[in-house]
Design a protein around this motif. Structure first.
Motif, PDB file in Angstrom:
ATOM      1  N   VAL A   1       0.865  -1.182   0.000  1.00 56.43           N
ATOM      2  CA  VAL A   1       0.000   0.000   0.000  1.00 56.43           C
ATOM      3  C   VAL A   1       0.899   1.229   0.000  1.00 56.43           C
ATOM      4  CG1 VAL A   1      -1.764   1.298   1.248  1.00 56.43           C
ATOM      5  CG2 VAL A   1      -1.793  -1.211   1.294  1.00 56.43           C
ATOM      6  N   GLN A   2       0.727   2.067  -1.002  1.00 57.49           N
ATOM      7  CA  GLN A   2       1.512   3.290  -1.108  1.00 57.49           C
ATOM      8  C   GLN A   2       0.578   4.488  -1.051  1.00 57.49           C
ATOM      9  OE1 GLN A   2       4.592   3.413  -4.038  1.00 57.49           O
ATOM     10  NE2 GLN A   2       4.920   1.208  -3.945  1.00 57.49           N
ATOM     11  N   LYS A   3       0.811   5.346  -0.058  1.00 55.86           N
ATOM     12  CA  LYS A   3       0.063   6.598   0.068  1.00 55.86           C
ATOM     13  C   LYS A   3       0.965   7.716  -0.421  1.00 55.86           C
ATOM     14  CE  LYS A   3      -2.160   7.413   3.880  1.00 55.86           C
ATOM     15  NZ  LYS A   3      -2.570   7.487   5.292  1.00 55.86           N
ATOM     16  N   ILE A   4       0.470   8.453  -1.393  1.00 54.92           N
ATOM     17  CA  ILE A   4       1.246   9.534  -1.990  1.00 54.92           C
ATOM     18  C   ILE A   4       0.539  10.847  -1.680  1.00 54.92           C
ATOM     19  CG2 ILE A   4       2.205  10.442  -4.133  1.00 54.92           C
ATOM     20  CD1 ILE A   4       1.710   7.585  -5.320  1.00 54.92           C
ATOM     21  N   THR A   5       1.231  11.732  -1.001  1.00 50.93           N
ATOM     22  CA  THR A   5       0.674  13.047  -0.697  1.00 50.93           C
ATOM     23  C   THR A   5       1.362  14.059  -1.608  1.00 50.93           C
ATOM     24  OG1 THR A   5       0.313  12.396   1.596  1.00 50.93           O
ATOM     25  CG2 THR A   5       0.267  14.757   1.111  1.00 50.93           C
ATOM     26  N   ALA A   6       0.539  14.884  -2.234  1.00 54.26           N
ATOM     27  CA  ALA A   6       1.072  15.872  -3.176  1.00 54.26           C
ATOM     28  C   ALA A   6       0.460  17.233  -2.910  1.00 54.26           C
ATOM     29  CB  ALA A   6       0.782  15.452  -4.610  1.00 54.26           C
ATOM     30  N   GLN A   7       1.232  18.231  -3.223  1.00 56.36           N
ATOM     31  CA  GLN A   7       0.734  19.600  -3.215  1.00 56.36           C
ATOM     32  C   GLN A   7       0.668  19.993  -4.680  1.00 56.36           C
ATOM     33  OE1 GLN A   7       3.009  22.269  -0.797  1.00 56.36           O
ATOM     34  NE2 GLN A   7       1.154  23.380  -0.287  1.00 56.36           N
ATOM     35  N   ASP A   8      -0.547  20.220  -5.142  1.00 54.66           N
ATOM     36  CA  ASP A   8      -0.824  20.361  -6.568  1.00 54.66           C
ATOM     37  C   ASP A   8      -0.354  19.065  -7.234  1.00 54.66           C
ATOM     38  OD1 ASP A   8      -2.008  22.887  -6.262  1.00 54.66           O
ATOM     39  OD2 ASP A   8      -0.047  23.852  -6.287  1.00 54.66           O
ATOM     40  N   ASP A   9       0.584  19.092  -8.161  1.00 53.55           N
ATOM     41  CA  ASP A   9       1.028  17.847  -8.798  1.00 53.55           C
ATOM     42  C   ASP A   9       2.390  17.391  -8.277  1.00 53.55           C
ATOM     43  OD1 ASP A   9       0.650  15.727 -10.790  1.00 53.55           O
ATOM     44  OD2 ASP A   9       2.364  16.648 -11.822  1.00 53.55           O
ATOM     45  N   GLN A  10       2.951  18.093  -7.304  1.00 51.13           N
ATOM     46  CA  GLN A  10       4.277  17.734  -6.801  1.00 51.13           C
ATOM     47  C   GLN A  10       4.161  16.854  -5.562  1.00 51.13           C
ATOM     48  OE1 GLN A  10       7.060  20.917  -6.346  1.00 51.13           O
ATOM     49  NE2 GLN A  10       8.500  19.662  -5.217  1.00 51.13           N
ATOM     50  N   VAL A  11       4.761  15.659  -5.625  1.00 46.61           N
ATOM     51  CA  VAL A  11       4.745  14.728  -4.500  1.00 46.61           C
ATOM     52  C   VAL A  11       5.624  15.288  -3.386  1.00 46.61           C
ATOM     53  CG1 VAL A  11       5.308  12.386  -3.739  1.00 46.61           C
ATOM     54  CG2 VAL A  11       4.344  12.756  -6.028  1.00 46.61           C
ATOM     55  N   ILE A  12       5.052  15.328  -2.161  1.00 44.92           N
ATOM     56  CA  ILE A  12       5.802  15.839  -1.014  1.00 44.92           C
ATOM     57  C   ILE A  12       6.041  14.756   0.042  1.00 44.92           C
ATOM     58  CG2 ILE A  12       5.156  18.255  -1.333  1.00 44.92           C
ATOM     59  CD1 ILE A  12       3.011  17.860   0.856  1.00 44.92           C
TER      60      ILE A  12
ATOM     61  N   ASP B   1       9.748  11.842   3.558  1.00 44.83           N
ATOM     62  CA  ASP B   1       9.369  13.251   3.516  1.00 44.83           C
ATOM     63  C   ASP B   1      10.224  13.903   2.432  1.00 44.83           C
ATOM     64  OD1 ASP B   1       8.971  15.952   3.853  1.00 44.83           O
ATOM     65  OD2 ASP B   1       9.532  15.979   5.984  1.00 44.83           O
ATOM     66  N   LEU B   2       9.667  14.058   1.245  1.00 42.56           N
ATOM     67  CA  LEU B   2      10.437  14.547   0.108  1.00 42.56           C
ATOM     68  C   LEU B   2      10.833  16.010   0.235  1.00 42.56           C
ATOM     69  CD1 LEU B   2       8.653  12.617  -2.728  1.00 42.56           C
ATOM     70  CD2 LEU B   2      11.036  12.399  -2.044  1.00 42.56           C
ATOM     71  N   GLU B   3      10.222  16.712   1.164  1.00 43.09           N
ATOM     72  CA  GLU B   3      10.616  18.103   1.374  1.00 43.09           C
ATOM     73  C   GLU B   3      11.940  18.188   2.128  1.00 43.09           C
ATOM     74  OE1 GLU B   3       6.574  20.651   1.386  1.00 43.09           O
ATOM     75  OE2 GLU B   3       6.793  19.321   3.128  1.00 43.09           O
ATOM     76  N   ASN B   4      12.324  17.091   2.814  1.00 38.92           N
ATOM     77  CA  ASN B   4      13.556  17.082   3.602  1.00 38.92           C
ATOM     78  C   ASN B   4      14.527  15.970   3.227  1.00 38.92           C
ATOM     79  OD1 ASN B   4      12.846  19.289   5.382  1.00 38.92           O
ATOM     80  ND2 ASN B   4      11.324  17.906   6.235  1.00 38.92           N
ATOM     81  N   ALA B   5      14.100  15.021   2.417  1.00 35.20           N
ATOM     82  CA  ALA B   5      14.926  13.853   2.113  1.00 35.20           C
ATOM     83  C   ALA B   5      15.995  14.160   1.070  1.00 35.20           C
ATOM     84  CB  ALA B   5      14.043  12.711   1.620  1.00 35.20           C
ATOM     85  N   ASP B   6      17.050  13.373   1.098  1.00 35.17           N
ATOM     86  CA  ASP B   6      18.116  13.442   0.098  1.00 35.17           C
ATOM     87  C   ASP B   6      17.681  12.577  -1.085  1.00 35.17           C
ATOM     88  OD1 ASP B   6      20.376  13.176  -1.481  1.00 35.17           O
ATOM     89  OD2 ASP B   6      21.726  12.784   0.211  1.00 35.17           O
ATOM     90  N   THR B   7      17.090  13.207  -2.096  1.00 38.31           N
ATOM     91  CA  THR B   7      16.539  12.446  -3.223  1.00 38.31           C
ATOM     92  C   THR B   7      17.633  11.754  -4.032  1.00 38.31           C
ATOM     93  OG1 THR B   7      16.453  14.480  -4.541  1.00 38.31           O
ATOM     94  CG2 THR B   7      14.419  13.804  -3.429  1.00 38.31           C
ATOM     95  N   GLY B   8      18.834  12.295  -4.040  1.00 33.57           N
ATOM     96  CA  GLY B   8      19.945  11.632  -4.723  1.00 33.57           C
ATOM     97  C   GLY B   8      20.262  10.294  -4.071  1.00 33.57           C
ATOM     98  N   ALA B   9      20.299  10.265  -2.726  1.00 34.94           N
ATOM     99  CA  ALA B   9      20.557   9.020  -1.994  1.00 34.94           C
ATOM    100  C   ALA B   9      19.417   8.029  -2.217  1.00 34.94           C
ATOM    101  CB  ALA B   9      20.737   9.303  -0.500  1.00 34.94           C
ATOM    102  N   LEU B  10      18.172   8.533  -2.248  1.00 37.21           N
ATOM    103  CA  LEU B  10      17.024   7.655  -2.484  1.00 37.21           C
ATOM    104  C   LEU B  10      17.059   7.058  -3.892  1.00 37.21           C
ATOM    105  CD1 LEU B  10      14.231   9.745  -0.762  1.00 37.21           C
ATOM    106  CD2 LEU B  10      15.194   7.594   0.036  1.00 37.21           C
TER     107      LEU B  10
END
Length: 154
Positions: free
Chosen positions: A40-51, A115-124
Motif C-alpha cells: 500500500v503506497q500513500k502519496i501526498t502531493a501539493q498540486d502535482d508535486q509529490v511531497i 518526507d520529500l521536502e527534507n529527504a536526500d533524493t539523490g541518496a534515495l
C-alpha cells in the motif's frame, strides 16, 4: 497614467499571490496484492508535486508456508535483518526517511515514510527507492507508473 500602470501591476501581483495560496494538497492510495504480499503506497502531493511517500509492505508468512509456531520464534529484530538482507540500503540513515518493522500474527510488516521536502533524493535514487534524483516528482506520472505495474489507485 502612472497610477493606472501601478494598479495593473498590483492587480497582477495579487492574482499571482492568490494563485500561490490556493495550492491543493491531496493524498492518493495505490495498492497491490499478489502472492501473499500486500503493498500500500500513500502519496501526498501539493498540486502535482509529490511531497510525501508512505509505503506499507505486508508479507503473510502463512501464505509462504510458515506456521504460527515458526513465527513465535521470529522477532522484530529478525524481521528487520530479513528486510535489510534483501535490501541492504534499508540499514542506512537517510535524512527525511524512516523505516519501521512489526509482526502481526503471521504477517511481517515494513513501513517506510519519505518526507520529500527534507529527504536526500539523490541518496534515495541511488538506493532504488525513487526512479529520479529530483524532488520535483509528478503525482500524475507516479500514479500512471504504479497503475502500469498493476496497482489500483484511488
Amino acid at each position: 497614467m502612472k497610477s493606472g500602470k501601478f494598479g495593473l501591476a498590483a492587480l497582477a501581483a495579487m492574482a499571482l499571490l492568490g494563485g500561490c495560496s490556493s495550492s491543493e494538497t491531496t493524498t492518493t492510495t495505490c495498492t497491490s496484492d499478489e502472492y501473499g504480499v500486500t503493498d500500500v503506497q500513500k502519496i501526498t502531493a501539493q498540486d502535482d508535486q509529490v511531497i510525501r511517500l508512505e509505503e506499507r509492505l505486508e508479507i503473510d508468512f502463512a501464505d509462504l508456508g510458515m506456521t504460527e509456531e515458526d513465527m513465535a520464534a521470529f522477532t522484530e529484530d529478525d524481521l528487520q535483518a530479513l528486510f535489510e538482507s534483501e535490501m541492504p540500503e534499508l540499514s542506512e540513515d537517510i535524512e527525511g526517511v524512516t523505516f519501521d518493522y512489526a509482526l502481526d500474527g503471521t504477517k511481517a510488516i515494513m513501513t517506510m515514510d519519505v518526507d520529500l521536502e527534507n529527504a536526500d533524493t539523490g541518496a534515495l535514487a541511488d538506493m532504488g527507492v525513487l526512479d529520479t534524483d529530483t524532488s520535483n516528482i509528478s503525482l500524475e506520472l507516479s500514479i500512471a507508473g504504479l497503475e502500469e505495474e498493476g496497482y489500483t489507485c484511488q
